[in-house]
Design a protein around this motif. Structure first.
Motif, PDB file in Angstrom:
ATOM      1  N   THR A   1      -0.967  -0.599  -3.300  1.00 54.38           N
ATOM      2  CA  THR A   1      -0.883  -1.513  -4.432  1.00 54.38           C
ATOM      3  C   THR A   1       0.030  -0.857  -5.464  1.00 54.38           C
ATOM      4  OG1 THR A   1      -3.110  -2.397  -4.074  1.00 54.38           O
ATOM      5  CG2 THR A   1      -2.167  -2.647  -6.286  1.00 54.38           C
TER       6      THR A   1
ATOM      7  N   GLY B   1      -1.871   1.008  -8.271  1.00 55.14           N
ATOM      8  CA  GLY B   1      -3.262   0.623  -8.391  1.00 55.14           C
ATOM      9  C   GLY B   1      -4.201   1.811  -8.558  1.00 55.14           C
TER      10      GLY B   1
ATOM     11  N   ASP C   1      -7.475  -3.973  -9.662  1.00 60.09           N
ATOM     12  CA  ASP C   1      -6.473  -4.550  -8.761  1.00 60.09           C
ATOM     13  C   ASP C   1      -5.991  -5.931  -9.199  1.00 60.09           C
ATOM     14  OD1 ASP C   1      -6.363  -2.382  -7.137  1.00 60.09           O
ATOM     15  OD2 ASP C   1      -7.592  -3.211  -5.523  1.00 60.09           O
TER      16      ASP C   1
END
Length: 342
Positions: A168, A27, A46
């Protein structure tokens, strides 16, 4: 007869499979960290073009797999199995990814230890002659994990300093019966160790005893010493868990101070990025191992690491019922040459 068993918890692979390719995707926050040059793809949003964070995380897995396959120009339909998992209820990120890929699928849950778990099982399947090529993949997403395990994101809760930032990202390894390494040679499967921690914002303390137990067991079982390794790499103990691990190992006569690296401390600059104790999540060790450490191995900058992904085996239900947080850690020995095998 278990001819590959060493000691209490370790197996030695007699035909060590190779990790022939890896893929990583992370991310925006991870892409601003110190390891950004080692990731294949850094997304700008995201949501990743999806209408939910859960769908975004599932897409991360598919993209990590695609990246790994593209690097060696290998077709997806020639993969024998996918070993995958994530943090979500019923591992939906992995399940929906595998639904779209249409490859035989083993769904795994080891919390943040799942990268080492998938590599362990994938390597054993290949070593045993049951497959030629398998994919081992895991993922996590800050927004999916936070709203499942802690608070609705809309509340904007203040996070304590012990808290970690869920990565992420996703990482995938292609494990093959043929190849020139890096090789998976030994696997030490962890036991569940429960230190009695109940604070869902203190994962490092919950997981560190399990990491110590697995690492100590690995050295007892194999006869390896610290000199045989360039690094002992944990998944996401971060600052608090790292201190506990070093203390527990030292009590057993194992000084990890110079050898220990933690993916949760590698992926972010804690001070500049305000990640408090550091990174966490299945995607933490997955992206850091398949990006940074795999690069070091592949380019001959290091020869052997022990990857010890760490997991906290709790759920929203168990937390609400006042249960403690059991920890687990699985270790995978990865090396560039098959000199000393233990």
């Amino acid at each position: 007869m278990a001819i590959k068993k060493m000691g209490a918890q370790t197996v030695k692979l007699l035909n060590p499979p190779s990790i022939v390719s890896t893929g990583t995707i992370v991310g925006p926050k991870e892409g601003e960290g110190p390891l950004k040059e080692y990731f294949d793809v850094i997304i700008e949003d995201d949501l990743f073009g999806e209408d939910s964070w859960e769908k975004s995380e599932s897409k991360l897995q598919k993209e990590a797999i695609k990246n790994a396959l593209d690097k060696i120009s290998f077709p997806l339909n020639k993969i024998d199995y996918i070993f995958g998992g994530d943090l979500l209820n019923q591992i939906i990120a992995s399940g929906f990814s595998a639904r779209d890929l249409q490859i035989p699928f083993f769904g795994l849950y080891g919390a943040c230890s799942t990268m080492s778990e998938s590599l362990s099982l994938g390597a054993m399947i290949v070593d045993g002659g049951y497959a030629d090529k398998v994919i081992c993949v895991t993922s996590s997403h800050f927004s999916t994990a936070e709203r499942q395990f802690r608070f609705p994101l809309e509340l904007g809760n203040q996070r304590p300093l012990t808290a970690q930032w869920t990565v992420t990202g996703s990482g995938a390894s292609i494990v093959s019966s043929e190849g020139n390494g890096p090789y998976i040679t030994h696997i030490t499967t962890g036991k569940i160790i429960d230190p009695g921690i109940k604070d869902a914002n203190n994962m490092g303390a919950a997981m560190a005893p399990a990491a110590a137990d697995t690492i100590i067991s690995h050295f007892k079982d194999t006869g390896f010493t610290l000199d045989d390794y360039d690094y002992i790499v944990t998944g996401d103990l971060a600052t608090i868990g790292k201190e506990i691990l070093l203390d527990l190992a030292k009590e057993e006569g194992l000084d990890l101070t110079e050898k220990h690296r933690d993916c949760g401390l590698e992926i972010f600059n804690n001070e500049k990025q305000d990640t408090h104790a550091g990174g966490s999540g299945c995607g933490c060790s997955a992206s850091v191992f398949n990006g940074y450490f795999y690069n070091l191995l592949e380019n001959g900058k290091i020869n052997r690491i022990l990857l010890v992904s760490t997991g906290a085996l709790h759920s929203p239900t168990s937390a609400q019922q006042g249960e403690s947080i059991p920890g687990i850690a699985h270790a995978v020995s990865v090396c560039t040459s098959l000199g000393k095998e233990g």
